[in-house]
Design an enzyme around this catalytic site. Structure first.
Site, short mmCIF file in Angstrom:
data_model
loop_
_atom_site.label_atom_id
_atom_site.label_comp_id
_atom_site.label_asym_id
_atom_site.label_seq_id
_atom_site.Cartn_x
_atom_site.Cartn_y
_atom_site.Cartn_z
N GLU A 54 0.84 -1.21 0.00
CA GLU A 54 0.00 0.00 0.00
C GLU A 54 0.87 1.25 0.00
O GLU A 54 0.64 2.20 -0.76
CB GLU A 54 -0.90 0.02 1.25
CG GLU A 54 -1.88 -1.14 1.36
CD GLU A 54 -1.30 -2.35 2.11
OE1 GLU A 54 -0.10 -2.65 1.96
OE2 GLU A 54 -2.07 -3.02 2.83
N CYS A 80 -2.82 -3.85 6.87
CA CYS A 80 -2.55 -4.03 8.30
C CYS A 80 -2.98 -2.77 9.04
O CYS A 80 -2.91 -1.66 8.51
CB CYS A 80 -1.08 -4.36 8.55
SG CYS A 80 0.06 -3.07 8.05
N CYS A 89 -0.46 0.26 7.74
CA CYS A 89 -0.86 0.78 6.43
C CYS A 89 -2.13 1.63 6.52
O CYS A 89 -2.31 2.54 5.72
CB CYS A 89 -1.07 -0.38 5.45
SG CYS A 89 0.51 -1.04 4.91
N ALA A 158 9.42 -36.50 -8.93
CA ALA A 158 9.31 -36.94 -10.33
C ALA A 158 9.27 -38.46 -10.33
O ALA A 158 9.92 -39.11 -9.53
CB ALA A 158 10.51 -36.44 -11.12
N TRP A 174 18.05 -38.19 -12.87
CA TRP A 174 17.94 -38.57 -14.29
C TRP A 174 16.49 -38.68 -14.75
O TRP A 174 16.22 -38.89 -15.91
CB TRP A 174 18.66 -39.90 -14.54
CG TRP A 174 20.13 -39.75 -14.35
CD1 TRP A 174 20.85 -40.11 -13.24
CD2 TRP A 174 21.06 -39.14 -15.24
NE1 TRP A 174 22.16 -39.77 -13.40
CE2 TRP A 174 22.32 -39.18 -14.62
CE3 TRP A 174 20.95 -38.58 -16.51
CZ2 TRP A 174 23.46 -38.67 -15.23
CZ3 TRP A 174 22.09 -38.08 -17.12
CH2 TRP A 174 23.32 -38.12 -16.47
N ASP A 204 22.10 -37.79 -5.12
CA ASP A 204 21.87 -36.86 -6.24
C ASP A 204 22.78 -35.64 -6.17
O ASP A 204 23.06 -35.01 -7.18
CB ASP A 204 20.42 -36.34 -6.24
CG ASP A 204 19.42 -37.43 -6.60
OD1 ASP A 204 19.86 -38.55 -6.91
OD2 ASP A 204 18.21 -37.15 -6.57
N THR A 274 7.28 -39.66 2.42
CA THR A 274 6.38 -40.59 3.10
C THR A 274 6.24 -40.21 4.58
O THR A 274 5.14 -40.18 5.13
CB THR A 274 6.93 -42.04 3.01
OG1 THR A 274 7.19 -42.31 1.64
CG2 THR A 274 5.94 -43.06 3.54
ZN LIG Z 1 0.67 -3.08 5.87
#
Ligand SMILES: [Zn+2]
Length: 319
Positions: A54, A80, A89, A158, A174, A204, A274
């Site tokens: 702001e 805030c 603010c 992955a 890989w 890795d 896990t």
């Molecule tokens: Zn603020």
């Protein structure tokens, strides 16, 4: 004042520029308009201890459009209303002559929710809450930490088509394609910390840094029960970002939460992921499914489906 989708997207885009840099604060964007709807100021929260969005937008108006009178402030999160490391603010808004404030989500702290509205209304400034899912998404990690003390955890792994995370030698790196590494890089830019298990460091040896713009605010975290980790591993030896070591994932997240970390990305291995799931610590799971099949071979000899024409599939589930 009515806001177009393009305007709302612009405010969100401004907010996203702070992602990965603002902890313990959330990323926030703000725009300032005249009564006729002309945008005369923009800003976002760069990092903790610096101006809030702001105040940045108000300062931007003073620099670029000193003769235009500010009327409406659009901000992605409720302003805030209590001073923290910087002034509240709401005080800056009152001083600036703004007549109306629209925010896209309320303060996730129940003690502060809609407090800005009351503070501003007492000074004749009206407030609107315009609910916006994207704005809620943006502060989700911050909201979780404020409510539970724990960071928001995204697990990213992955996997091949036949469900392998890594081969017998643990060469998980890989698996992903270059494109996936770009997606991971962007994710790394948005979080406060990246966490991996000891095996991932041993096998890795990832740097855990984004390939794009360096983010000095990113912290690397290794979970190791034994604490026996190779000193030559990149996370310790590359002289880049700080690396913390914990012997337990829950302890790690508790300490990170206390230190104001909002979003932690776990990049494996499967054992650590896990353990996080078992303890109910995962908020979001991203699986990158690669068009490769390993079978019982070494991953470097993985068969590629579609002769490279098929792309990795990114599947994201939220708890
Ligand atoms: Zn603020």
């Amino acid at each position: 004042m009515e806001f177009s989708t393009a305007t709302l997207n612009r405010a969100l885009e401004l907010a996203r520029r702070g992602e990965g840099h603002t902890r313990p604060n959330p990323p926030v964007g703000a725009m300032l308009f005249t009564a006729r709807g002309k945008c005369i100021g923009e800003g976002y929260h760069h990092r903790a201890g610096e101006n809030h969005a702001e105040v940045e937008a108000i300062a931007d108006r003073q620099r670029r459009f000193p003769k235009c009178r500010p009327d409406t402030l659009l901000v992605t999160l409720e302003p805030c209303s209590k001073p923290g490391r910087v002034g509240a603010c709401t005080d800056a808004i009152i001083r600036s002559g703004i007549k109306h404030v629209t925010y896209l989500c309320t303060d996730p702290n129940p003690k502060n929710r809609n407090r800005a509205r009351r503070v501003l209304a007492a000074c004749g400034i009206s407030c609107d809450h315009l609910p916006c899912i994207e704005a809620e998404e943006l502060i989700k990690p911050f909201a979780k930490r404020v409510k539970t003390g724990l960071p928001y955890v995204t697990v990213k792994l992955a996997m091949t088509l036949d469900g392998k995370f890594a081969d017998n030698w643990g060469d998980g790196k890989w698996i992903s394609s270059e494109e996936s590494r770009v997606v991971t890089g962007r994710l790394r830019e948005r979080v406060d910390a990246i966490m991996v298990g000891a095996e991932t460091v041993r096998k890795d040896d990832p740097s855990l840094l984004s390939h794009g713009k360096p983010n000095p605010d990113l912290v690397r975290v290794v979970v190791s029960r034994s604490g026996k980790l190779p000193k030559k591993a990149q996370v310790f030896a590359d002289g880049q970002n700080q690396t913390l070591v914990f012997d337990d994932p829950r302890v790690a997240l508790t300490e990170l939460g206390k230190a104001g970390f909002n979003h932690v990305l776990c990049e494996g291995g499967a054992g650590l992921a896990t353990s996080l799931v078992e303890q109910g610590l995962v908020d979001e799971w991203l699986t990158v499914l690669c068009p490769k099949v390993i079978g019982n071979r070494h991953i470097r000899d993985a068969a590629l489906l579609g002769a490279g024409k098929l792309k990795d599939l990114h599947i994201c589930l939220r708890a």
